[in-house]
Scaffold this active site. Structure first.
Site, PDB file in Angstrom:
ATOM      1  N   ARG A  64       7.708 -15.793   6.674  1.00 39.17           N
ATOM      2  CA  ARG A  64       6.860 -15.745   5.477  1.00 39.17           C
ATOM      3  C   ARG A  64       6.109 -14.417   5.386  1.00 39.17           C
ATOM      4  O   ARG A  64       5.943 -13.861   4.300  1.00 39.17           O
ATOM      5  CB  ARG A  64       5.872 -16.912   5.509  1.00 39.17           C
TER       6      ARG A  64
ATOM      7  N   HIS B  40       6.389 -12.116   2.149  1.00 41.67           N
ATOM      8  CA  HIS B  40       5.211 -11.778   1.355  1.00 41.67           C
ATOM      9  C   HIS B  40       4.956 -10.276   1.341  1.00 41.67           C
ATOM     10  O   HIS B  40       4.345  -9.758   0.407  1.00 41.67           O
ATOM     11  CB  HIS B  40       3.985 -12.525   1.884  1.00 41.67           C
TER      12      HIS B  40
ATOM     13  N   ASN C  41      -2.023 -15.270   0.400  1.00 45.39           N
ATOM     14  CA  ASN C  41      -1.815 -14.776   1.750  1.00 45.39           C
ATOM     15  C   ASN C  41      -2.834 -15.276   2.768  1.00 45.39           C
ATOM     16  O   ASN C  41      -2.738 -14.941   3.956  1.00 45.39           O
ATOM     17  CB  ASN C  41      -1.828 -13.239   1.757  1.00 45.39           C
TER      18      ASN C  41
ATOM     19  N   HIS D 124      12.420 -22.596   3.574  1.00 49.49           N
ATOM     20  CA  HIS D 124      11.555 -23.775   3.590  1.00 49.49           C
ATOM     21  C   HIS D 124      12.104 -24.894   4.469  1.00 49.49           C
ATOM     22  O   HIS D 124      11.560 -25.995   4.488  1.00 49.49           O
ATOM     23  CB  HIS D 124      11.333 -24.291   2.166  1.00 49.49           C
TER      24      HIS D 124
END
Length: 343
Positions: free
Chosen positions: A85, A89, A114, A212
């Site tokens: 992640r 991001h 975040n 996910h």
């Protein structure tokens, strides 16, 4: 993702034990070499990146990143999701330039999307060792890309995809830039647009959503599918039995806990996520959205095959890793990942 599931061997073991894991990995490697360039050298599609970019300047980079990452993942099985992640991001805001790592006022890491991102301490540990081995050579952006790959690959005890290196680090990090991140509440059109804005396509959207299969989501990302104010109001795109499972972790609209993104094998990087999406058991609204478009839904069906998933995910991760990279003389090689160089 804080739960331990037995000893290290059983935690990462495939459904059929060690032999099954080895079989899957052989198939993945074969497919990976069929669909990607197996040779070292500059990439035609992005001449600033290369395989084995640090072969002469820092030949130990791969082994250092892998050893530090694997040791930390062995102690904390939540880290693969966190590092994956973190890389995502980073790339989706200003490109893959490690801007998310900077500790400055109103930086990216202070933005709402975040606040739950983690894994920074792993990047710091890797950077410390690399600065000792090869001072001022390896970028934080490349460390992010390599650590994300190695964290996910720990389950297989071998690299799941090749990482192109040669990125340099950015010097700007603004919370206001994070509106480019896909929303967990987004419908299909909004998701696709977010990916297209980064030069990615439908295939990348479906493949990268497979991240996910591991990790957690905050209850605030899920409760709009479960409640309307204080009243229960389940999203019709959500399986009713699974909704009850989610409610056990997020019992009210104001719940502050977390829930597994994958309701089945939350600590295992596998293709089960796609089966659950087809069964209306995607945790986020953005997961459910994949089944609401015919072309995307067909891809979801295809990626229930684990070998197809691993191959597609590998290709899309490499593609995402090229988004708006700084190369050549652009940017800098930070001495510390949390701050820009003073001179």
């Amino acid at each position: 993702m804080k739960r331990q599931q037995g000893a290290e061997g059983s935690r990462w073991r495939g459904d059929g034990g060690g032999a099954a894991t080895a079989w899957w990995w052989v198939a993945v490697v074969v497919l990976g070499h069929l669909v990607s360039s197996a040779r070292a050298g500059l990439l035609e599609s992005n001449p600033g990146l290369a395989y084995n970019f640090y072969q002469k300047s820092c030949p130990s980079v791969d082994s250092v990143v892998r050893s530090v990452t694997w040791a930390q993942v062995a102690a904390n099985p939540a880290l693969p999701a966190r590092l994956l992640r973190l890389h995502f991001h980073d790339c989706f805001v200003k490109g893959c330039d490690a801007s998310i790592l900077l500790d400055v006022a109103q930086s990216e890491k202070t933005a709402g999307p975040n606040l739950s991102v983690g894994g920074y301490e792993v990047i710091d540990a890797i950077k410390t060792q690399l600065e000792q081995a090869c001072p001022g050579v390896v970028s934080c952006a490349d460390i992010l890309a390599l650590a994300a790959r190695d964290a996910v690959s720990y389950q297989f005890k071998a690299s799941l995809w090749q990482v192109e290196t040669g990125r340099r680090d950015g010097t700007v990090s603004l919370a206001s830039n994070t509106n480019t991140l896909p929303s967990p509440f987004a419908g299909f059109a909004g998701l696709l647009q977010s990916f297209q804005n980064r030069g990615l396509n439908l295939t990348d959207l479906v493949a990268l959503s497979g991240a996910h299969t591991i990790g957690v989501a905050s209850c605030s990302s899920v409760t709009p599918r479960l409640f309307n104010g204080n009243a229960t109001s389940v999203d019709p795109l959500l399986d009713s039995a699974y909704a009850k499972t989610l409610m056990s972790s997020c019992p009210s609209s104001s719940a502050s806990g977390t829930v597994n993104l994958d309701g089945g094998t939350a600590l295992k990087f596998d293709s089960g996520y796609y089966t659950r999406v087809l069964n209306k058991q995607g945790t986020l609204a953005s997961d459910a959205a994949l089944a609401q478009n015919a072309a995307a839904a067909q891809m979801v069906q295809d990626l229930t095959n684990p070998i197809k998933f691993y191959a597609a995910f590998s290709m899309s991760m490499k593609k995402m890793g090229r988004v708006e990279v700084l190369t050549g003389t652009n940017g800098q090689i930070r001495k510390q990942c949390r701050q820009v160089n003073s001179s």
